[in-house]
Design a protein around this motif. Structure first.
Motif, PDB file in Angstrom:
ATOM      1  N   HIS A  98       0.842  -1.136   0.136  1.00 56.70           N
ATOM      2  CA  HIS A  98       0.031   0.166   0.013  1.00 56.70           C
ATOM      3  C   HIS A  98       0.976   1.176   0.099  1.00 56.70           C
ATOM      4  O   HIS A  98       0.526   2.345  -0.801  1.00 56.70           O
ATOM      5  CB  HIS A  98      -0.974  -0.055   1.274  1.00 56.70           C
ATOM      6  N   THR A  99       1.983   1.182   0.876  1.00 54.36           N
ATOM      7  CA  THR A  99       2.853   2.358   0.862  1.00 54.36           C
ATOM      8  C   THR A  99       3.466   2.649  -0.323  1.00 54.36           C
ATOM      9  O   THR A  99       3.740   3.784  -0.929  1.00 54.36           O
ATOM     10  CB  THR A  99       3.715   2.457   1.836  1.00 54.36           C
ATOM     11  N   GLY A 100       3.927   1.362  -0.993  1.00 54.60           N
ATOM     12  CA  GLY A 100       4.666   1.495  -2.240  1.00 54.60           C
ATOM     13  C   GLY A 100       3.832   2.086  -3.437  1.00 54.60           C
ATOM     14  O   GLY A 100       4.216   2.779  -4.357  1.00 54.60           O
ATOM     15  N   GLN A 101       2.436   1.957  -3.173  1.00 53.43           N
ATOM     16  CA  GLN A 101       1.528   2.278  -4.153  1.00 53.43           C
ATOM     17  C   GLN A 101       1.514   3.693  -3.998  1.00 53.43           C
ATOM     18  O   GLN A 101       1.414   4.576  -5.049  1.00 53.43           O
ATOM     19  CB  GLN A 101       0.199   1.829  -4.038  1.00 53.43           C
ATOM     20  N   HIS A 102       1.427   4.542  -2.808  1.00 52.59           N
ATOM     21  CA  HIS A 102       1.422   5.754  -2.697  1.00 52.59           C
ATOM     22  C   HIS A 102       2.653   6.564  -3.122  1.00 52.59           C
ATOM     23  O   HIS A 102       2.740   7.424  -3.893  1.00 52.59           O
ATOM     24  CB  HIS A 102       1.364   6.135  -1.026  1.00 52.59           C
ATOM     25  N   ILE A 103       3.738   5.934  -2.933  1.00 51.61           N
ATOM     26  CA  ILE A 103       5.192   6.343  -3.579  1.00 51.61           C
ATOM     27  C   ILE A 103       4.964   6.326  -5.261  1.00 51.61           C
ATOM     28  O   ILE A 103       5.385   7.465  -5.748  1.00 51.61           O
ATOM     29  CB  ILE A 103       6.429   5.561  -2.821  1.00 51.61           C
ATOM     30  N   LEU A 104       4.500   5.051  -5.744  1.00 52.49           N
ATOM     31  CA  LEU A 104       4.678   5.085  -7.054  1.00 52.49           C
ATOM     32  C   LEU A 104       3.871   6.214  -7.753  1.00 52.49           C
ATOM     33  O   LEU A 104       4.077   6.722  -8.774  1.00 52.49           O
ATOM     34  CB  LEU A 104       4.451   3.606  -7.504  1.00 52.49           C
ATOM     35  N   THR A 105       2.685   6.072  -7.173  1.00 52.55           N
ATOM     36  CA  THR A 105       1.508   6.904  -7.699  1.00 52.55           C
ATOM     37  C   THR A 105       2.089   8.527  -7.691  1.00 52.55           C
ATOM     38  O   THR A 105       1.844   9.332  -8.557  1.00 52.55           O
ATOM     39  CB  THR A 105       0.323   6.996  -6.955  1.00 52.55           C
ATOM     40  N   ALA A 106       2.755   8.946  -6.661  1.00 56.85           N
ATOM     41  CA  ALA A 106       3.052  10.278  -6.266  1.00 56.85           C
ATOM     42  C   ALA A 106       4.425  10.589  -7.219  1.00 56.85           C
ATOM     43  O   ALA A 106       4.343  11.494  -7.941  1.00 56.85           O
ATOM     44  CB  ALA A 106       3.890  10.617  -5.047  1.00 56.85           C
ATOM     45  N   VAL A 107       5.140   9.464  -7.625  1.00 51.86           N
ATOM     46  CA  VAL A 107       6.199   9.560  -8.679  1.00 51.86           C
ATOM     47  C   VAL A 107       5.690   9.871 -10.068  1.00 51.86           C
ATOM     48  O   VAL A 107       6.161  10.968 -10.998  1.00 51.86           O
ATOM     49  CB  VAL A 107       7.119   8.273  -8.714  1.00 51.86           C
ATOM     50  N   PHE A 108       4.704   9.205 -10.516  1.00 49.79           N
ATOM     51  CA  PHE A 108       4.072   9.384 -11.940  1.00 49.79           C
ATOM     52  C   PHE A 108       3.587  10.656 -11.908  1.00 49.79           C
ATOM     53  O   PHE A 108       3.622  11.248 -12.982  1.00 49.79           O
ATOM     54  CB  PHE A 108       3.075   8.319 -11.995  1.00 49.79           C
ATOM     55  N   VAL A 109       2.673  11.231 -10.818  1.00 52.79           N
ATOM     56  CA  VAL A 109       2.361  12.614 -10.969  1.00 52.79           C
ATOM     57  C   VAL A 109       3.260  13.721 -11.124  1.00 52.79           C
ATOM     58  O   VAL A 109       3.717  14.548 -11.923  1.00 52.79           O
ATOM     59  CB  VAL A 109       1.465  12.965  -9.398  1.00 52.79           C
ATOM     60  N   GLU A 110       4.557  13.387 -10.122  1.00 51.45           N
ATOM     61  CA  GLU A 110       5.708  14.234 -10.052  1.00 51.45           C
ATOM     62  C   GLU A 110       6.631  14.370 -11.442  1.00 51.45           C
ATOM     63  O   GLU A 110       6.642  15.539 -11.987  1.00 51.45           O
ATOM     64  CB  GLU A 110       6.710  13.761  -9.102  1.00 51.45           C
ATOM     65  N   LEU A 111       6.797  13.246 -12.050  1.00 53.79           N
ATOM     66  CA  LEU A 111       7.516  13.112 -13.301  1.00 53.79           C
ATOM     67  C   LEU A 111       6.832  13.402 -14.512  1.00 53.79           C
ATOM     68  O   LEU A 111       7.259  14.096 -15.478  1.00 53.79           O
ATOM     69  CB  LEU A 111       8.180  11.719 -13.608  1.00 53.79           C
ATOM     70  N   ARG A 146      13.105   6.538  -9.697  1.00 55.60           N
ATOM     71  CA  ARG A 146      12.604   7.743  -8.445  1.00 55.60           C
ATOM     72  C   ARG A 146      12.035   7.152  -7.153  1.00 55.60           C
ATOM     73  O   ARG A 146      12.378   7.674  -6.333  1.00 55.60           O
ATOM     74  CB  ARG A 146      11.878   8.551  -9.197  1.00 55.60           C
ATOM     75  N   ALA A 147      11.035   6.182  -7.386  1.00 59.44           N
ATOM     76  CA  ALA A 147      10.531   5.595  -6.339  1.00 59.44           C
ATOM     77  C   ALA A 147      11.507   4.791  -5.378  1.00 59.44           C
ATOM     78  O   ALA A 147      11.310   4.936  -4.179  1.00 59.44           O
ATOM     79  CB  ALA A 147       9.357   4.464  -6.949  1.00 59.44           C
ATOM     80  N   ASN A 148      12.349   4.063  -5.963  1.00 60.90           N
ATOM     81  CA  ASN A 148      13.379   3.478  -5.077  1.00 60.90           C
ATOM     82  C   ASN A 148      14.229   4.485  -4.296  1.00 60.90           C
ATOM     83  O   ASN A 148      14.735   4.163  -3.351  1.00 60.90           O
ATOM     84  CB  ASN A 148      14.132   2.427  -5.838  1.00 60.90           C
ATOM     85  N   ASP A 149      14.689   5.542  -4.935  1.00 58.43           N
ATOM     86  CA  ASP A 149      15.221   6.656  -4.283  1.00 58.43           C
ATOM     87  C   ASP A 149      14.742   7.085  -2.998  1.00 58.43           C
ATOM     88  O   ASP A 149      15.199   7.448  -2.001  1.00 58.43           O
ATOM     89  CB  ASP A 149      15.665   7.655  -5.290  1.00 58.43           C
ATOM     90  N   ILE A 150      13.282   7.534  -3.220  1.00 59.80           N
ATOM     91  CA  ILE A 150      12.436   7.902  -2.003  1.00 59.80           C
ATOM     92  C   ILE A 150      12.352   6.755  -0.836  1.00 59.80           C
ATOM     93  O   ILE A 150      12.609   7.152   0.092  1.00 59.80           O
ATOM     94  CB  ILE A 150      11.078   8.382  -2.381  1.00 59.80           C
ATOM     95  N   ILE A 151      12.225   5.565  -1.471  1.00 64.56           N
ATOM     96  CA  ILE A 151      12.506   4.474  -0.617  1.00 64.56           C
ATOM     97  C   ILE A 151      13.671   4.400   0.423  1.00 64.56           C
ATOM     98  O   ILE A 151      13.986   4.234   1.562  1.00 64.56           O
ATOM     99  CB  ILE A 151      12.240   3.190  -0.906  1.00 64.56           C
ATOM    100  N   GLN A 205      11.046   0.985   5.140  1.00 61.11           N
ATOM    101  CA  GLN A 205      10.434  -0.162   5.443  1.00 61.11           C
ATOM    102  C   GLN A 205       9.556  -0.915   4.277  1.00 61.11           C
ATOM    103  O   GLN A 205       9.241  -2.065   4.365  1.00 61.11           O
ATOM    104  CB  GLN A 205       9.421  -0.085   6.439  1.00 61.11           C
ATOM    105  N   VAL A 206       9.657  -0.185   3.158  1.00 59.77           N
ATOM    106  CA  VAL A 206       8.941  -0.742   1.789  1.00 59.77           C
ATOM    107  C   VAL A 206       9.854  -1.431   1.189  1.00 59.77           C
ATOM    108  O   VAL A 206       9.534  -2.488   0.425  1.00 59.77           O
ATOM    109  CB  VAL A 206       8.608   0.528   1.016  1.00 59.77           C
ATOM    110  N   GLN A 207      11.124  -1.215   1.550  1.00 63.22           N
ATOM    111  CA  GLN A 207      12.364  -2.001   0.996  1.00 63.22           C
ATOM    112  C   GLN A 207      12.953  -1.730  -0.442  1.00 63.22           C
ATOM    113  O   GLN A 207      13.890  -1.368  -0.894  1.00 63.22           O
ATOM    114  CB  GLN A 207      12.278  -3.520   1.394  1.00 63.22           C
ATOM    115  N   MET A 208      11.759  -1.965  -1.510  1.00 63.23           N
ATOM    116  CA  MET A 208      12.107  -1.955  -2.753  1.00 63.23           C
ATOM    117  C   MET A 208      10.716  -1.889  -3.675  1.00 63.23           C
ATOM    118  O   MET A 208       9.738  -2.499  -3.209  1.00 63.23           O
ATOM    119  CB  MET A 208      13.233  -3.128  -3.357  1.00 63.23           C
ATOM    120  N   ILE A 209      10.655  -1.135  -4.779  1.00 59.42           N
ATOM    121  CA  ILE A 209       9.485  -1.525  -5.801  1.00 59.42           C
ATOM    122  C   ILE A 209       9.959  -1.767  -7.040  1.00 59.42           C
ATOM    123  O   ILE A 209      11.145  -1.313  -7.599  1.00 59.42           O
ATOM    124  CB  ILE A 209       8.903  -0.068  -6.074  1.00 59.42           C
ATOM    125  N   GLN A 210       9.470  -2.817  -7.601  1.00 55.36           N
ATOM    126  CA  GLN A 210       9.728  -3.556  -8.755  1.00 55.36           C
ATOM    127  C   GLN A 210       8.606  -3.663  -9.719  1.00 55.36           C
ATOM    128  O   GLN A 210       7.484  -4.063  -9.514  1.00 55.36           O
ATOM    129  CB  GLN A 210      10.113  -4.812  -8.817  1.00 55.36           C
TER     130      GLN A 210
END
Length: 395
Positions: A98-111, A146-151, A205-210
């Protein structure tokens, strides 16, 4: 809602509470407690599971203002103060995804300015639907990095309850859909989002997004991805598969793709050669059948495909333009047939199929020159040939 244990401390694994009510509804036997750390289904996040004392909790749902804990045992064994224990591996996995989704969603908006219009947390993959008709591989790679950098920065994750009037103080990623009990999940200086789900206390704590794959969904693009422990499990699975493939090909793992491509090319060439050989045999067989000099060439077979029957019938009628070919195959639990005519024959083969298909409760198709069909094996192949001959005589 603010006082619920899963909101007070999302990292709580075990708790004590008193039984308020027990009952049964369409979903099963349930227990209502004075408080709970069990998260109910909602907001795209699946429910928690675990145990109340030694009784398994298999589902948690919010019904009206109650949080009902559905159990696999008898509710009569639960009264007074009970101990709740979460299946922590399941809960933490849900928080990571769920947190990974927040991060990835925010990244697609940002970029790229792509908004997420829907979110699904599945048992294997997580997906978001982006409001765009195309996402190129370079964008996916940039978003993933970018998402993994935030993590990796291990930013804090905060939660805050606010009023509708206070929302203007925050740069929300999207409008909230409620007017009260508004809960924000915040990655300071990056993402502000209304959410009722559970999240860990830091992005690390999300560790990584793939990102795994994308697909077109009407006017949107669906992005499938995984986070945290699911990445490790996928990596382990793919490593095992790659090791097995490399072992069977007797090549190093990094060369297995090239080796497999060579084998596939060889297999295609072999299949083509086999197909040509089969066609040559069919031509030889057709010439032999046509050489009998019979006007009606009829034959029965076992375990022969409808495609082979069609080719054989065409070869026969090409060899002898005055011939009619009736071919029947006994294939497992069904009968299949082909009827074809040469160019010098006027009778319609469609009349043959329309007469014999009802006899075998069958279906078929074709044209005046060639028909095919199949149905139940409620008569012998030879009997079906005789019925085809009768249909021709009647015509």
């Amino acid at each position: 809602m603010k006082e619920l244990f899963y909101y007070q401390d999302s990292m709580m694994k075990e708790f004590s509470a008193d039984v308020v009510q027990t009952g049964t509804d369409d979903l099963g036997h349930y227990v209502v407690l004075t408080n709970t750390a069990f998260y109910p289904t909602g907001g795209g996040q699946p429910h928690d599971t675990g145990w109340l004392n030694d009784i398994q909790v298999v589902n948690v749902e919010k019904v009206a203002e109650e949080i009902r804990h559905y159990i696999s045992g008898n509710v009569e064994g639960l009264s007074g103060t009970v101990t709740g224990k979460l299946d922590w591996a399941r809960r933490f996995d849900h928080m990571q995804q769920h947190t990974g989704q927040h991060i990835l969603t925010a990244v697609f908006v940002e970029l790229f300015g792509y908004q997420t219009v829907s979110f699904h947390l599945g048992t294997e993959l997580v997906s978001i639907d982006l409001n765009t008709t195309e996402v190129i591989p370079e964008q996916l790679a940039e978003a993933e990095k970018r998402a993994n950098d935030i993590i990796l920065e291990n930013r804090p994750i905060e939660t805050k309850w606010v009023t509708k009037e206070e929302l203007a103080q925050y740069n929300l990623r999207k409008d909230v859909s409620v007017d009260e009990d508004i809960r924000l999940v915040i990655i300071p200086d990056y993402d502000y989002n209304g959410c009722g789900g559970t999240h860990p206390t830091s992005t690390g704590q999300v560790q990584m997004i793939q990102i795994m794959e994308t697909e077109k969904m009407k006017s949107n693009i669906r992005v499938h991805f995984i986070c945290g422990s699911r990445v490790r499990k996928q990596l382990a699975m793919r490593k095992n598969v790659l090791t097995d493939v490399a072992r069977q090909l007797s090549v190093p793992e990094k060369e297995s793709g090239l080796a497999l491509a060579k084998i596939m090319q060889t297999a295609k060439q072999t299949e083509k050669a086999l197909s040509e050989a089969r066609d040559a045999l069919l031509v030889y067989e057709a010439k032999d059948l046509a050489s009998r000099g019979e006007v009606i060439v009829s034959e029965t077979y076992e375990n022969r495909t409808i495609q082979e029957l069609q080719k054989l019938a065409r070869f026969i009628t090409t060899e002898n333009s005055e011939a009619i070919a009736f071919l029947v195959a006994d294939n497992a639990d069904k009968l299949q047939f082909v009827a074809a005519r040469g160019t010098d024959v006027s009778e319609s083969m469609k009349n043959i199929s329309s007469n014999v298909l009802p006899l075998i409760n069958g279906k078929g198709g074709g044209n005046d020159a060639l028909v095919q069909g199949g149905g139940e094996k409620i008569m012998s192949p030879q009997a079906l040939l005789e019925e085809m001959g009768k249909a021709l005589s009647a015509e």
